[in-house]
Design a protein around this motif. Sequence first.
Motif, PDB file in Angstrom:
ATOM      1  N   VAL A 140       0.871  -1.177   0.000  1.00 45.56           N
ATOM      2  CA  VAL A 140       0.000   0.000   0.000  1.00 45.56           C
ATOM      3  C   VAL A 140       0.911   1.230   0.000  1.00 45.56           C
ATOM      4  CG1 VAL A 140      -1.689   1.303   1.364  1.00 45.56           C
ATOM      5  CG2 VAL A 140      -1.874  -1.189   1.203  1.00 45.56           C
ATOM      6  N   LYS A 141       0.486   2.286  -0.671  1.00 46.60           N
ATOM      7  CA  LYS A 141       1.315   3.503  -0.803  1.00 46.60           C
ATOM      8  C   LYS A 141       1.835   3.958   0.559  1.00 46.60           C
ATOM      9  CE  LYS A 141       1.557   7.716  -3.471  1.00 46.60           C
ATOM     10  NZ  LYS A 141       0.923   8.508  -4.528  1.00 46.60           N
ATOM     11  N   GLU A 142       3.142   4.246   0.594  1.00 46.63           N
ATOM     12  CA  GLU A 142       3.770   4.674   1.856  1.00 46.63           C
ATOM     13  C   GLU A 142       4.690   5.868   1.570  1.00 46.63           C
ATOM     14  OE1 GLU A 142       7.264   3.783   2.376  1.00 46.63           O
ATOM     15  OE2 GLU A 142       7.414   2.798   0.447  1.00 46.63           O
ATOM     16  N   ASP A 143       5.383   6.337   2.604  1.00 43.55           N
ATOM     17  CA  ASP A 143       6.117   7.602   2.487  1.00 43.55           C
ATOM     18  C   ASP A 143       7.538   7.458   1.956  1.00 43.55           C
ATOM     19  OD1 ASP A 143       7.362   6.393   4.606  1.00 43.55           O
ATOM     20  OD2 ASP A 143       6.817   7.910   6.097  1.00 43.55           O
ATOM     21  N   GLY A 144       7.897   6.262   1.525  1.00 44.73           N
ATOM     22  CA  GLY A 144       9.242   6.044   1.003  1.00 44.73           C
ATOM     23  C   GLY A 144      10.192   5.427   2.006  1.00 44.73           C
ATOM     24  N   SER A 145       9.736   5.282   3.243  1.00 43.87           N
ATOM     25  CA  SER A 145      10.618   4.740   4.286  1.00 43.87           C
ATOM     26  C   SER A 145      10.860   3.239   4.140  1.00 43.87           C
ATOM     27  CB  SER A 145      10.044   5.052   5.678  1.00 43.87           C
ATOM     28  OG  SER A 145       8.726   4.529   5.809  1.00 43.87           O
ATOM     29  N   PHE A 146       9.974   2.534   3.437  1.00 44.57           N
ATOM     30  CA  PHE A 146      10.121   1.077   3.308  1.00 44.57           C
ATOM     31  C   PHE A 146      11.452   0.716   2.647  1.00 44.57           C
ATOM     32  CE2 PHE A 146       9.465  -3.129   1.385  1.00 44.57           C
ATOM     33  CZ  PHE A 146       8.897  -3.824   2.435  1.00 44.57           C
ATOM     34  N   HIS A 147      11.851   1.499   1.654  1.00 40.28           N
ATOM     35  CA  HIS A 147      13.108   1.227   0.950  1.00 40.28           C
ATOM     36  C   HIS A 147      14.213   2.220   1.337  1.00 40.28           C
ATOM     37  CE1 HIS A 147      10.344  -1.006  -1.761  1.00 40.28           C
ATOM     38  NE2 HIS A 147      11.363  -1.822  -1.844  1.00 40.28           N
ATOM     39  N   SER A 148      14.093   2.827   2.516  1.00 42.68           N
ATOM     40  CA  SER A 148      15.050   3.870   2.908  1.00 42.68           C
ATOM     41  C   SER A 148      16.482   3.341   2.999  1.00 42.68           C
ATOM     42  CB  SER A 148      14.640   4.507   4.237  1.00 42.68           C
ATOM     43  OG  SER A 148      14.530   3.517   5.240  1.00 42.68           O
ATOM     44  N   GLY A 149      16.624   2.041   3.232  1.00 43.68           N
ATOM     45  CA  GLY A 149      17.969   1.472   3.339  1.00 43.68           C
ATOM     46  C   GLY A 149      18.535   0.995   2.013  1.00 43.68           C
ATOM     47  N   VAL A 150      17.774   1.182   0.937  1.00 41.33           N
ATOM     48  CA  VAL A 150      18.223   0.725  -0.387  1.00 41.33           C
ATOM     49  C   VAL A 150      18.665   1.948  -1.187  1.00 41.33           C
ATOM     50  CG1 VAL A 150      17.584  -0.576  -2.459  1.00 41.33           C
ATOM     51  CG2 VAL A 150      16.500  -1.128  -0.262  1.00 41.33           C
ATOM     52  N   ALA A 151      19.968   2.085  -1.344  1.00 38.07           N
ATOM     53  CA  ALA A 151      20.534   3.314  -1.924  1.00 38.07           C
ATOM     54  C   ALA A 151      20.078   3.574  -3.355  1.00 38.07           C
ATOM     55  CB  ALA A 151      22.053   3.242  -1.865  1.00 38.07           C
ATOM     56  N   ASP A 152      19.952   2.528  -4.157  1.00 39.23           N
ATOM     57  CA  ASP A 152      19.665   2.734  -5.583  1.00 39.23           C
ATOM     58  C   ASP A 152      18.209   2.417  -5.955  1.00 39.23           C
ATOM     59  OD1 ASP A 152      19.905   0.065  -5.089  1.00 39.23           O
ATOM     60  OD2 ASP A 152      21.105  -0.415  -6.873  1.00 39.23           O
ATOM     61  N   PHE A 153      17.310   2.403  -4.963  1.00 34.01           N
ATOM     62  CA  PHE A 153      15.904   2.099  -5.270  1.00 34.01           C
ATOM     63  C   PHE A 153      15.277   3.241  -6.061  1.00 34.01           C
ATOM     64  CE2 PHE A 153      11.334   2.324  -4.232  1.00 34.01           C
ATOM     65  CZ  PHE A 153      10.943   1.089  -4.741  1.00 34.01           C
ATOM     66  N   ASN A 154      14.675   2.903  -7.210  1.00 31.44           N
ATOM     67  CA  ASN A 154      14.048   3.952  -8.036  1.00 31.44           C
ATOM     68  C   ASN A 154      12.658   3.540  -8.514  1.00 31.44           C
ATOM     69  OD1 ASN A 154      14.817   1.967  -9.802  1.00 31.44           O
ATOM     70  ND2 ASN A 154      15.739   3.312 -11.314  1.00 31.44           N
ATOM     71  N   GLY A 155      12.005   2.691  -7.720  1.00 26.99           N
ATOM     72  CA  GLY A 155      10.660   2.238  -8.076  1.00 26.99           C
ATOM     73  C   GLY A 155       9.582   3.089  -7.425  1.00 26.99           C
ATOM     74  N   HIS A 156       8.471   2.449  -7.066  1.00 29.19           N
ATOM     75  CA  HIS A 156       7.323   3.143  -6.484  1.00 29.19           C
ATOM     76  C   HIS A 156       7.257   2.888  -4.980  1.00 29.19           C
ATOM     77  CE1 HIS A 156       5.589   3.826 -10.525  1.00 29.19           C
ATOM     78  NE2 HIS A 156       6.176   2.673 -10.798  1.00 29.19           N
ATOM     79  N   ASN A 157       6.795   3.884  -4.243  1.00 33.77           N
ATOM     80  CA  ASN A 157       6.593   3.728  -2.794  1.00 33.77           C
ATOM     81  C   ASN A 157       5.208   3.131  -2.554  1.00 33.77           C
ATOM     82  OD1 ASN A 157       9.118   4.927  -2.285  1.00 33.77           O
ATOM     83  ND2 ASN A 157       8.220   6.961  -2.409  1.00 33.77           N
ATOM     84  N   GLY A 158       5.013   1.924  -3.072  1.00 32.93           N
ATOM     85  CA  GLY A 158       3.712   1.270  -2.975  1.00 32.93           C
ATOM     86  C   GLY A 158       2.716   1.885  -3.953  1.00 32.93           C
ATOM     87  N   PHE A 159       1.441   1.487  -3.795  1.00 32.60           N
ATOM     88  CA  PHE A 159       0.398   1.929  -4.728  1.00 32.60           C
ATOM     89  C   PHE A 159      -0.875   2.317  -3.983  1.00 32.60           C
ATOM     90  CE2 PHE A 159       3.030  -0.989  -7.218  1.00 32.60           C
ATOM     91  CZ  PHE A 159       3.272  -0.229  -8.359  1.00 32.60           C
ATOM     92  N   ASP A 160      -1.456   3.409  -4.414  1.00 33.12           N
ATOM     93  CA  ASP A 160      -2.773   3.828  -3.954  1.00 33.12           C
ATOM     94  C   ASP A 160      -3.828   3.010  -4.703  1.00 33.12           C
ATOM     95  OD1 ASP A 160      -4.706   6.014  -2.800  1.00 33.12           O
ATOM     96  OD2 ASP A 160      -5.122   5.947  -4.959  1.00 33.12           O
ATOM     97  N   LYS A 161      -4.840   2.561  -3.995  1.00 32.57           N
ATOM     98  CA  LYS A 161      -5.876   1.709  -4.601  1.00 32.57           C
ATOM     99  C   LYS A 161      -6.519   2.353  -5.826  1.00 32.57           C
ATOM    100  CE  LYS A 161     -10.385  -0.380  -3.654  1.00 32.57           C
ATOM    101  NZ  LYS A 161     -11.516  -0.456  -2.700  1.00 32.57           N
ATOM    102  N   ASN A 162      -6.931   3.600  -5.694  1.00 29.02           N
ATOM    103  CA  ASN A 162      -7.623   4.273  -6.801  1.00 29.02           C
ATOM    104  C   ASN A 162      -6.705   4.541  -7.989  1.00 29.02           C
ATOM    105  OD1 ASN A 162     -10.057   4.335  -5.378  1.00 29.02           O
ATOM    106  ND2 ASN A 162      -9.537   6.272  -4.389  1.00 29.02           N
ATOM    107  N   GLU A 163      -5.472   4.923  -7.695  1.00 31.50           N
ATOM    108  CA  GLU A 163      -4.511   5.185  -8.778  1.00 31.50           C
ATOM    109  C   GLU A 163      -4.208   3.906  -9.555  1.00 31.50           C
ATOM    110  OE1 GLU A 163      -1.141   6.965  -6.905  1.00 31.50           O
ATOM    111  OE2 GLU A 163      -2.224   8.808  -6.383  1.00 31.50           O
ATOM    112  N   LEU A 164      -3.988   2.796  -8.827  1.00 35.31           N
ATOM    113  CA  LEU A 164      -3.677   1.525  -9.492  1.00 35.31           C
ATOM    114  C   LEU A 164      -4.887   1.006 -10.271  1.00 35.31           C
ATOM    115  CD1 LEU A 164      -1.521  -0.599 -10.021  1.00 35.31           C
ATOM    116  CD2 LEU A 164      -2.239  -1.778  -7.937  1.00 35.31           C
ATOM    117  N   THR A 165      -6.078   1.218  -9.721  1.00 31.77           N
ATOM    118  CA  THR A 165      -7.308   0.824 -10.426  1.00 31.77           C
ATOM    119  C   THR A 165      -7.394   1.534 -11.774  1.00 31.77           C
ATOM    120  OG1 THR A 165      -8.503   0.389  -8.363  1.00 31.77           O
ATOM    121  CG2 THR A 165      -9.847   0.797 -10.314  1.00 31.77           C
TER     122      THR A 165
END
Length: 201
Positions: A140-165
């Motif tokens: 689920v969409k989050e503030d970016g902290s989930f991958h905070s320890g991954v230096a080269d992460f360039n994906g999505h900070n999860g997904f909002d239900k309506n946006e993904l729909t």
Amino acid sequence: MSFNEQAKNWDDDPVKVERAKVFAKEIANFIPQKKKMKALEFGCGTGLLSLELKNVFNPVTLVDTAENMLNVLHKKIRSENLTHFKPVLIDLLNDKLNDSDFDVIYTLMTMHHIIDPDKILTKFYSLLKSNGYLCIADLVKEDGSFHSGVADFNGHNGFDKNELTKILNKNGFEVVFYKICYEIEKDNRKYPLFLMIGKKM
């Protein structure tokens, strides 16, 4: 640390094993069971999710870009004699899979790594049969902290239900199921995971 480097110890994490069981159960409960349902797992890793679904779908094609993950999977396939499992080392975004007409495509914690969701959804649409199912299990969409320890992460900070729909609708899928099924605890924070199922229109 790359997915190739993580492969050796991937299955040692009880959270990864447990979430695969939870999402496999949800997928199996929702999708109407027919004999000989052909499935594709995108971003299969060591095959945890497909192994939980081994008695549900047949045959199963498992694709990933991390060779070491597939090496671990090959050992499991040999030890369990899973003749209906076919692992394929491929970048599905850019390369052609010599197979199609899948009844079901499922993916667990992979979509947020895909920079251009439209591109992969177009590919999924072409690989699925008419009325086939696409099952996306992810953050689920989050503030970016989930991958905070991954230096080269360039994906999505999860997904909002309506946006993904909206993205699924735009690419020919009708959303027929959505549920928050699991929660990952990391650094004293909780991150919910959802399952969204789209049907090819």
